[in-house]
Design a protein around this motif. Structure first.
Motif, PDB file in Angstrom:
ATOM      1  N   LYS A   1      51.696  34.270  88.203  1.00 34.06           N
ATOM      2  CA  LYS A   1      51.214  32.898  88.442  1.00 34.06           C
ATOM      3  C   LYS A   1      49.682  32.863  88.430  1.00 34.06           C
ATOM      4  O   LYS A   1      49.068  31.911  88.902  1.00 34.06           O
ATOM      5  CB  LYS A   1      51.721  32.385  89.801  1.00 34.06           C
ATOM      6  CG  LYS A   1      53.224  32.383  89.960  1.00 34.06           C
ATOM      7  CD  LYS A   1      53.907  31.289  89.171  1.00 34.06           C
ATOM      8  CE  LYS A   1      53.710  29.933  89.822  1.00 34.06           C
ATOM      9  NZ  LYS A   1      54.406  28.873  89.071  1.00 34.06           N
TER      10      LYS A   1
ATOM     11  N   VAL B   1      50.545  29.736  99.290  1.00 28.70           N
ATOM     12  CA  VAL B   1      51.823  29.928  98.577  1.00 28.70           C
ATOM     13  C   VAL B   1      52.729  30.801  99.429  1.00 28.70           C
ATOM     14  O   VAL B   1      52.338  31.884  99.866  1.00 28.70           O
ATOM     15  CB  VAL B   1      51.591  30.612  97.200  1.00 28.70           C
ATOM     16  CG1 VAL B   1      52.910  30.829  96.476  1.00 28.70           C
ATOM     17  CG2 VAL B   1      50.645  29.785  96.347  1.00 28.70           C
TER      18      VAL B   1
ATOM     19  N   VAL C   1      57.052  34.769  94.569  1.00 24.55           N
ATOM     20  CA  VAL C   1      56.853  33.376  94.974  1.00 24.55           C
ATOM     21  C   VAL C   1      58.222  32.867  95.461  1.00 24.55           C
ATOM     22  O   VAL C   1      59.201  32.877  94.713  1.00 24.55           O
ATOM     23  CB  VAL C   1      56.351  32.516  93.792  1.00 24.55           C
ATOM     24  CG1 VAL C   1      56.181  31.065  94.224  1.00 24.55           C
ATOM     25  CG2 VAL C   1      55.047  33.077  93.252  1.00 24.55           C
TER      26      VAL C   1
ATOM     27  N   GLU D   1      52.306  34.342 103.539  1.00 29.57           N
ATOM     28  CA  GLU D   1      51.695  33.237 102.810  1.00 29.57           C
ATOM     29  C   GLU D   1      50.383  33.734 102.191  1.00 29.57           C
ATOM     30  O   GLU D   1      49.586  34.384 102.864  1.00 29.57           O
ATOM     31  CB  GLU D   1      51.428  32.067 103.761  1.00 29.57           C
ATOM     32  CG  GLU D   1      51.270  30.762 103.034  1.00 29.57           C
ATOM     33  CD  GLU D   1      51.338  29.539 103.958  1.00 29.57           C
ATOM     34  OE1 GLU D   1      50.292  28.910 104.098  1.00 29.57           O
ATOM     35  OE2 GLU D   1      52.407  29.250 104.523  1.00 29.57           O
TER      36      GLU D   1
END
Length: 475
Positions: A185, A333, A175, A329
């Motif tokens: 996550k 995210v 991330v 992406e």
């Protein structure tokens, strides 16, 4: 290239990352340490740019012209001895998603109903039969292609070729703003992971146990190539040259055309041969890098490497290839993938060389426009080898640009009743809703552009030469 020491903030980032990675049960300890090592090198800001003033053009001793390679022995018994030292490894981690396919790209049908993998197997089978040798085929899969490939290779069980598969590493995506692994996550799907580029072939070959197994059978060299490069076939001349001269590494390069200006090139740098990629080039020199006058050759990613040398360098953790940051992406995210390229390893091997090979050894199929070339009368098929038709006078292939309607393989195939004859074609550009009948011949420069909202059908048997076609009346 020296690694800088980590700042306090980066050290803290790395230590947090280490504890997060330790808790990931999906990957092995080797993968965990390989990943942390890669991130640590990335954070230390190892020099990515080269000192432009130190770049030198390699001599013919470093990039050996193909015609100067030591000729192959004429005695079949000597050829068998050479081939018994060889392993063929195809990089099979890519999916055919850009061409609208699911599963490994290597199972796309290329010609006569045969896939990339079928052709590779037929080629090696014919070598093994002709010389009575045992050249095994290794497929390096990614976690994306592993399951499908295992099923697919079952159909070759009765062939006279040993097929081995192994997986390259699986690393967690990072991330970007928090520097934590995406799987931590809560991303439980495959989207949380990535294969870290084909530079990973060397440690993965060792970690899988395949490297030691091959060495124990007397194998000495591996020929590594992309599974979608139809020109990447075993070349006895290159193999013989490397064994005779004890070259640990050879990268096949070929003359650049305007289509290849972004491709990596070989340079001499501080007394070593090195791969120079566009990402390493200072901004003010990018146009110079793209010049086919100054940098005349580019990397085909056909690589020949000594297996003992791979073992030595991997065990010493000496392969510090340049890191390629690849931002992506996933579900909104922003993530980061850190990758390496196998060609960048050239500078770590002893007596490494390039060989300036004929363009015929570089025939990749990256898009349906490439598929049109290899399915056409520009090529014939013989023993699994895709061979260029001698009737084509121009040494360069036609440039082909197909619109988005042709991007997916299924749509591409549906729009051609049969693939046109293109022996005399220089360039083709197709846009809009265009459909091709059977037995069409295209010559010279052809542009076919359907008007928006209109279907344009090219009739059976049409011969189109140096024309722009916008509607039926132009044919």
């Amino acid at each position: 290239m020296t690694a800088a020491t980590l700042s306090a903030a980066d050290s803290e980032k790395l230590s947090k990352l280490q504890s997060s990675v330790a808790g990931l049960s999906q990957i092995s300890d080797n993968e965990k340490s390989g990943f942390v090592n890669l991130v640590s090198r990335y954070l230390s800001g190892e020099a990515q740019h080269v000192d432009w003033s130190k770049i030198q053009t390699p001599t013919d001793k470093v990039v050996v012209p193909y015609d100067s390679l030591i000729p192959t022995p004429e005695d079949p018994a000597e050829t068998k001895k050479l081939l018994d030292k060889l392993v063929v490894l195809k990089l099979n981690g890519g999916l055919g998603t850009t061409m609208g396919c699911t599963g490994p790209k290597s199972v796309i049908e290329v010609r006569n109903g045969l896939t990339f993998l079928d052709l590779i197997v037929i080629q090696i089978e014919s070598l093994n039969s002709k010389y009575g040798c045992n050249v095994p085929l290794l497929l390096m899969n990614s976690f994306n292609t592993h399951d499908d490939t295992q099923k697919i290779v079952e159909k070759y069980a009765k062939s006279n070729i040993e097929i081995h598969t192994f997986n390259q590493s699986q690393y967690p995506r990072l991330v970007a703003n928090e520097f934590v692994p995406l799987p931590c996550k809560g991303t439980t799907s495959k989207d949380g992971w990535y294969p870290p580029g084909h530079g990973d072939v060397f440690p993965s070959l060792k970690n899988s146990g395949k490297l030691d197994a091959l060495l124990s059978k007397g194998k000495e060299y591996v020929f590594i190539a992309n599974s979608d490069n139809l020109g990447a076939v075993v070349d006895l001349k290159i193999l013989n040259h490397l064994i005779r001269n004890k070259n640990e590494y050879c990268m096949e390069v070929t003359p650049k055309t305007l289509a290849d200006v972004k491709g990596g090139t070989l340079i001499s740098y501080e007394g070593k041969v090195q791969l120079l990629e566009i990402a390493q080039v200072p901004d003010e020199h990018v146009n110079e890098f793209k010049s086919i006058e100054k940098f005349k050759i580019f990397n085909t990613n056909n690589l020949w490497v000594n297996l003992n040398a791979i073992k030595r360098l991997v065990e010493a953790d000496a392969l510090k290839m340049e890191i390629i940051p690849n931002p992506k992406e996933v579900d909104g995210v922003k993530v980061l993938q850190l990758e390496t390229a196998a060609g960048a390893a050239i500078r770590f091997y002893d007596h490494a060389i390039g060989s300036n090979v004929p363009r015929s050894r570089f025939l990749p199929v990256k898009a349906t426009s490439d598929l049109l070339l290899v399915q056409s009368d520009l090529y014939t098929l013989n023993d699994g080898f895709v061979i260029r038709n001698k009737a084509r006078a121009n040494p360069a292939n036609p440039s082909i640009e197909l619109g988005p309607e042709f991007k997916k393989v299924a749509n591409f195939l549906g729009r051609f009743k049969s693939i046109p004859s293109i022996i005399g074609l220089d360039s083709l550009k197709v846009t809009g809703d265009v459909w091709f009948g059977a037995n069409i011949t295209l010559k010279g420069k052809v542009v076919i552009a359907a008007k928006p909202g209109e279907k344009l059908e090219i009739p059976n048997g049409a011969v189109i030469e140096n024309k722009e076609i916008n509607g039926p009346k132009d044919i």
